[in-house]
Design an enzyme around this catalytic site. Structure first.
Site, PDB file in Angstrom:
ATOM      1  N   PRO A  44       0.834  -1.208   0.000  1.00  0.00           N
ATOM      2  CA  PRO A  44       0.000   0.000   0.000  1.00  0.00           C
ATOM      3  C   PRO A  44       0.868   1.257   0.000  1.00  0.00           C
ATOM      4  O   PRO A  44       1.788   1.390   0.807  1.00  0.00           O
ATOM      5  CB  PRO A  44      -0.791  -0.127   1.308  1.00  0.00           C
ATOM      6  CG  PRO A  44      -0.736  -1.580   1.659  1.00  0.00           C
ATOM      7  CD  PRO A  44       0.586  -2.063   1.170  1.00  0.00           C
ATOM      8  N   GLU A  45       0.589   2.171  -0.935  1.00  0.00           N
ATOM      9  CA  GLU A  45       1.313   3.430  -1.013  1.00  0.00           C
ATOM     10  C   GLU A  45       0.417   4.552  -0.494  1.00  0.00           C
ATOM     11  O   GLU A  45      -0.676   4.297   0.012  1.00  0.00           O
ATOM     12  CB  GLU A  45       1.767   3.680  -2.451  1.00  0.00           C
ATOM     13  CG  GLU A  45       2.693   2.617  -3.016  1.00  0.00           C
ATOM     14  CD  GLU A  45       4.059   2.578  -2.346  1.00  0.00           C
ATOM     15  OE1 GLU A  45       4.390   3.514  -1.588  1.00  0.00           O
ATOM     16  OE2 GLU A  45       4.805   1.604  -2.568  1.00  0.00           O
ATOM     17  N   HIS A  80      -4.102 -14.134  10.659  1.00  0.00           N
ATOM     18  CA  HIS A  80      -3.384 -12.962  10.162  1.00  0.00           C
ATOM     19  C   HIS A  80      -3.938 -11.646  10.704  1.00  0.00           C
ATOM     20  O   HIS A  80      -3.579 -10.584  10.211  1.00  0.00           O
ATOM     21  CB  HIS A  80      -3.410 -12.939   8.639  1.00  0.00           C
ATOM     22  CG  HIS A  80      -2.764 -14.139   8.016  1.00  0.00           C
ATOM     23  ND1 HIS A  80      -1.501 -14.575   8.359  1.00  0.00           N
ATOM     24  CD2 HIS A  80      -3.227 -15.020   7.073  1.00  0.00           C
ATOM     25  CE1 HIS A  80      -1.205 -15.654   7.662  1.00  0.00           C
ATOM     26  NE2 HIS A  80      -2.222 -15.942   6.882  1.00  0.00           N
ATOM     27  N   ARG A 101       2.085 -10.892   6.173  1.00  0.00           N
ATOM     28  CA  ARG A 101       3.544 -10.937   6.256  1.00  0.00           C
ATOM     29  C   ARG A 101       4.088 -10.283   7.525  1.00  0.00           C
ATOM     30  O   ARG A 101       5.282 -10.343   7.796  1.00  0.00           O
ATOM     31  CB  ARG A 101       4.143 -10.276   5.013  1.00  0.00           C
ATOM     32  CG  ARG A 101       3.751 -10.983   3.727  1.00  0.00           C
ATOM     33  CD  ARG A 101       4.311 -10.324   2.495  1.00  0.00           C
ATOM     34  NE  ARG A 101       5.759 -10.437   2.418  1.00  0.00           N
ATOM     35  CZ  ARG A 101       6.490  -9.927   1.425  1.00  0.00           C
ATOM     36  NH1 ARG A 101       5.896  -9.257   0.442  1.00  0.00           N
ATOM     37  NH2 ARG A 101       7.793 -10.072   1.409  1.00  0.00           N
ATOM     38  N   ARG A 156      20.557  15.751  -5.987  1.00  0.00           N
ATOM     39  CA  ARG A 156      20.585  14.291  -6.073  1.00  0.00           C
ATOM     40  C   ARG A 156      21.038  13.829  -7.452  1.00  0.00           C
ATOM     41  O   ARG A 156      20.476  14.242  -8.462  1.00  0.00           O
ATOM     42  CB  ARG A 156      19.194  13.725  -5.746  1.00  0.00           C
ATOM     43  CG  ARG A 156      18.803  13.903  -4.283  1.00  0.00           C
ATOM     44  CD  ARG A 156      17.317  13.664  -4.075  1.00  0.00           C
ATOM     45  NE  ARG A 156      16.987  13.523  -2.659  1.00  0.00           N
ATOM     46  CZ  ARG A 156      16.768  14.542  -1.851  1.00  0.00           C
ATOM     47  NH1 ARG A 156      16.860  15.797  -2.300  1.00  0.00           N
ATOM     48  NH2 ARG A 156      16.462  14.337  -0.578  1.00  0.00           N
TER      49      ARG A 156
END
Length: 279
Positions: free
Chosen positions: A2-3, A95, A113, A158
């Site tokens: 999920p972003e 879970h 996970r 950068r």
């Protein structure tokens, strides 16, 4: 994973429903990435004042302290309001690792996970909160945070490929793999271009595209490629609006050239070789 759009869509799906609720009980399953930081019963009796977001963290402001929630790689939240019309949540399975029962409904974290986290802190100045939040970049949905001057200066500082810079989250948060491919296509920037080599014109396009794509993704409820859904079980639909992501070999919508797939580290970048020239 999920972003930001998925996390924001999740927040919007239950924030109003849980605001003002009193915590009745807290249950933990198997250990998550970090310990809760207090005994679960210590949270009982506190009220949930509001739900905010910082990057991919959800912040539940309590009448005393703050809960930080992160969905990790595979986590999702479910919220079931207390209502005769609401079916409620099924029995907790293997879970389900965190459950917050409140006077207005139950919030549950499902995470196969177990890379997610729920951390109780005294506030945003708590050292544990600062360790998680202080290094995050600008918020692309907040005009007071996401400014052209800071963005342009960050690019110039950068030398890494722009796709890598976007994914790192130090310059701007939440532009995950799907959304990075999309904003670079709209900006006509090849994903391997060093950030500092991007022209001012393209950098301005990129700045605008980030805001547009992230806002669109949130409005469409995020992206559901496998099993993402918000806290009410509603899937996202941004995948249907994607211009390049997941379309390798298909014709570019702008020029009809086949979309290409590029491996950058462990991530897949989708781009048009004609619209996005190599650096």
């Amino acid at each position: 994973m999920p972003e930001l759009p998925e996390v924001e869509a999740t927040r919007r799906s239950f924030a109003d429903a849980i605001a003002g609720a009193r915590i009745l009980s807290v249950s933990l399953g198997k250990p998550l990435r970090w310990p809760l930081g207090c005994a679960p019963q210590d949270l009982v009796g506190r009220r949930v004042l509001q739900v905010r977001r910082r990057g991919k963290y959800l912040l539940l402001d309590l009448s005393q302290g703050l809960l930080l929630l992160h969905l990790g790689m595979s986590g999702s939240l479910r919220f079931a309001p207390h209502s005769p019309q609401a079916p409620g949540l099924p029995a907790a399975g293997a879970h389900e690792h965190f459950e917050l029962v409140t006077s207005q409904g139950t919030l549950r974290l499902h995470d196969p996970r177990r890379f997610g986290a729920v951390v109780a802190v005294s506030g945003e100045d708590d050292p544990r909160a600062r360790k998680l939040l202080d290094g995050l970049g600008m918020e692309p949905l907040d005009p007071s945070s996401f400014t052209w001057a800071r963005f342009a200066a960050g690019l110039q500082a950068r030398r890494a490929p722009i796709k890598t810079v976007l994914l790192a989250g130090k310059l701007v948060v939440g532009v995950g793999n799907i959304y990075a491919s999309e904003v670079l296509f709209l900006s006509r920037i090849h994903p391997a271009t060093p950030a500092c080599d991007i022209s001012a014109v393209k950098a301005r396009r990129l700045f605008t595209a980030i805001g547009q794509v992230m806002a669109q993704a949130v409005e469409l409820g995020g992206t559901t490629l496998r099993d993402f859904s918000n806290a009410l079980g509603v899937n996202g639909h941004f995948q249907h609006a994607a211009q390049v992501y997941g379309r390798a070999g298909q014709a570019c919508h702008a020029c009809s050239q086949p979309i290409q797939l590029l491996r950058q580290g462990q991530r897949s970048s989708y781009y048009c070789p004609r619209c996005q020239k190599t650096p």
